[in-house]
Design a protein around this motif. Sequence first.
Motif, PDB file in Angstrom:
ATOM      1  N   ALA A   1      18.509   4.750  -3.320  1.00  0.00           N
ATOM      2  CA  ALA A   1      17.170   4.387  -3.350  1.00  0.00           C
ATOM      3  C   ALA A   1      16.360   4.937  -2.284  1.00  0.00           C
ATOM      4  N   PHE A   2      15.139   5.122  -2.443  1.00  0.00           N
ATOM      5  CA  PHE A   2      14.173   5.844  -1.879  1.00  0.00           C
ATOM      6  C   PHE A   2      13.429   4.850  -0.865  1.00  0.00           C
ATOM      7  N   VAL A   3      13.491   5.298   0.250  1.00  0.00           N
ATOM      8  CA  VAL A   3      13.081   4.289   1.405  1.00  0.00           C
ATOM      9  C   VAL A   3      11.840   5.398   1.980  1.00  0.00           C
ATOM     10  N   PRO A   4      10.632   5.300   1.783  1.00  0.00           N
ATOM     11  CA  PRO A   4       9.625   6.133   2.628  1.00  0.00           C
ATOM     12  C   PRO A   4       9.698   6.096   4.057  1.00  0.00           C
ATOM     13  N   PHE A   5       9.796   6.863   4.905  1.00  0.00           N
ATOM     14  CA  PHE A   5       9.705   7.082   6.381  1.00  0.00           C
ATOM     15  C   PHE A   5       9.073   6.015   7.000  1.00  0.00           C
ATOM     16  N   ASP A   6       7.693   6.130   6.524  1.00  0.00           N
ATOM     17  CA  ASP A   6       6.468   5.409   6.977  1.00  0.00           C
ATOM     18  C   ASP A   6       6.629   3.709   6.901  1.00  0.00           C
ATOM     19  N   SER A   7       7.527   3.333   5.860  1.00  0.00           N
ATOM     20  CA  SER A   7       7.850   1.971   5.702  1.00  0.00           C
ATOM     21  C   SER A   7       8.745   1.523   6.859  1.00  0.00           C
ATOM     22  N   LEU A   8       9.598   2.383   7.537  1.00  0.00           N
ATOM     23  CA  LEU A   8      10.251   1.929   8.620  1.00  0.00           C
ATOM     24  C   LEU A   8       9.599   1.622   9.807  1.00  0.00           C
TER      25      LEU A   8
END
Length: 116
Positions: free
Chosen positions: A107-114
Amino acid sequence: MSCTHTPDFPPDVMTKLRTAASAEEFFTLLGVEYDPKVLNVARLHILKRMGEYLSGEDVEGLPDRVAAARCRSMLQRAYEEFVTSSPLEARVFKVLKTAVEPPKPPAFVPFDSLLK
Protein backbone atom coordinates in the motif's frame (compact mmCIF):
# COMPACT_ATOMS: atom_id res chain seq x y z
CA MET A 1 -30.87 -52.60 -25.90
CA SER A 2 -28.23 -51.40 -23.44
CA CYS A 3 -28.04 -52.56 -19.88
CA THR A 4 -26.64 -50.38 -17.16
CA HIS A 5 -25.28 -52.12 -14.11
CA THR A 6 -25.86 -50.60 -10.70
CA PRO A 7 -23.19 -51.78 -8.29
CA ASP A 8 -24.24 -53.75 -5.25
CA PHE A 9 -23.89 -51.35 -2.37
CA PRO A 10 -23.74 -52.62 1.21
CA PRO A 11 -26.90 -52.18 3.30
CA ASP A 12 -27.14 -48.68 4.83
CA VAL A 13 -24.32 -47.47 2.58
CA MET A 14 -25.12 -43.79 3.17
CA THR A 15 -24.93 -44.24 6.95
CA LYS A 16 -21.61 -46.03 6.53
CA LEU A 17 -20.28 -43.23 4.30
CA ARG A 18 -21.09 -40.64 6.98
CA THR A 19 -18.91 -42.54 9.45
CA ALA A 20 -16.13 -43.58 7.07
CA ALA A 21 -12.73 -42.93 8.62
CA SER A 22 -10.54 -43.08 5.52
CA ALA A 23 -10.53 -42.39 1.82
CA GLU A 24 -10.08 -46.11 1.22
CA GLU A 25 -13.40 -46.74 3.00
CA PHE A 26 -15.18 -44.32 0.65
CA PHE A 27 -13.74 -46.09 -2.38
CA THR A 28 -14.57 -49.55 -0.99
CA LEU A 29 -18.12 -48.68 0.08
CA LEU A 30 -18.89 -47.09 -3.28
CA GLY A 31 -17.13 -49.76 -5.33
CA VAL A 32 -14.69 -47.39 -7.03
CA GLU A 33 -11.35 -48.86 -8.09
CA TYR A 34 -8.26 -46.78 -7.34
CA ASP A 35 -4.50 -46.79 -7.60
CA PRO A 36 -3.01 -46.56 -4.08
CA LYS A 37 -0.21 -44.35 -5.44
CA VAL A 38 -2.73 -41.75 -6.64
CA LEU A 39 -4.74 -41.97 -3.44
CA ASN A 40 -1.66 -41.61 -1.23
CA VAL A 41 -0.77 -38.32 -2.91
CA ALA A 42 -4.22 -36.78 -3.36
CA ARG A 43 -6.63 -38.40 -0.86
CA LEU A 44 -7.77 -35.17 0.81
CA HIS A 45 -7.96 -33.37 -2.50
CA ILE A 46 -10.10 -36.12 -4.03
CA LEU A 47 -12.54 -36.16 -1.11
CA LYS A 48 -12.73 -32.35 -1.02
CA ARG A 49 -13.43 -32.25 -4.77
CA MET A 50 -16.08 -34.95 -4.35
CA GLY A 51 -17.69 -32.78 -1.69
CA GLU A 52 -17.64 -29.81 -4.05
CA TYR A 53 -19.34 -31.87 -6.75
CA LEU A 54 -21.91 -33.18 -4.27
CA SER A 55 -22.73 -29.68 -3.05
CA GLY A 56 -24.65 -29.24 -6.29
CA GLU A 57 -26.59 -32.46 -5.75
CA ASP A 58 -29.42 -33.11 -3.35
CA VAL A 59 -28.99 -36.68 -2.13
CA GLU A 60 -30.91 -36.28 1.12
CA GLY A 61 -34.22 -38.11 1.05
CA LEU A 62 -33.27 -40.23 -1.96
CA PRO A 63 -33.34 -44.00 -1.71
CA ASP A 64 -29.99 -45.32 -0.45
CA ARG A 65 -29.06 -46.96 -3.76
CA VAL A 66 -29.81 -43.83 -5.78
CA ALA A 67 -27.90 -41.56 -3.38
CA ALA A 68 -24.97 -44.00 -3.31
CA ALA A 69 -24.91 -44.16 -7.12
CA ARG A 70 -24.67 -40.35 -7.27
CA CYS A 71 -21.92 -40.36 -4.65
CA ARG A 72 -20.10 -43.07 -6.59
CA SER A 73 -20.29 -41.01 -9.77
CA MET A 74 -18.92 -37.92 -8.01
CA LEU A 75 -16.09 -39.90 -6.38
CA GLN A 76 -15.12 -41.41 -9.74
CA ARG A 77 -15.17 -37.96 -11.34
CA ALA A 78 -13.02 -36.45 -8.57
CA TYR A 79 -10.59 -39.37 -8.63
CA GLU A 80 -10.16 -39.17 -12.41
CA GLU A 81 -9.30 -35.49 -12.09
CA PHE A 82 -6.32 -36.37 -9.89
CA VAL A 83 -5.21 -39.24 -12.08
CA THR A 84 -4.49 -36.68 -14.78
CA SER A 85 -3.42 -33.67 -12.71
CA SER A 86 -1.55 -32.94 -9.51
CA PRO A 87 -3.05 -31.37 -6.39
CA LEU A 88 -1.09 -28.19 -7.18
CA GLU A 89 -2.58 -28.04 -10.68
CA ALA A 90 -6.14 -28.71 -9.47
CA ARG A 91 -5.92 -26.22 -6.57
CA VAL A 92 -8.72 -27.55 -4.40
CA PHE A 93 -7.60 -25.96 -1.14
CA LYS A 94 -7.23 -22.22 -0.59
CA VAL A 95 -3.58 -22.51 0.40
CA LEU A 96 -2.82 -23.93 -3.04
CA LYS A 97 -5.04 -21.42 -4.82
CA THR A 98 -3.08 -18.54 -3.32
CA ALA A 99 0.33 -20.24 -3.45
CA VAL A 100 1.18 -18.87 -6.88
CA GLU A 101 -0.80 -15.66 -6.96
CA PRO A 102 1.39 -12.69 -7.76
CA PRO A 103 2.21 -10.69 -4.64
CA LYS A 104 0.10 -7.62 -4.10
CA PRO A 105 2.00 -4.35 -4.26
CA PRO A 106 2.50 -2.69 -0.90
CA ALA A 107 0.00 0.00 0.00
CA PHE A 108 1.32 3.43 -0.90
CA VAL A 109 1.42 5.94 1.91
CA PRO A 110 2.53 9.41 0.83
CA PHE A 111 5.29 10.81 3.00
CA ASP A 112 3.38 14.08 3.41
CA SER A 113 0.52 12.25 5.15
CA LEU A 114 2.92 11.08 7.86
CA LEU A 115 3.84 14.66 8.78
CA LYS A 116 0.30 15.74 9.59
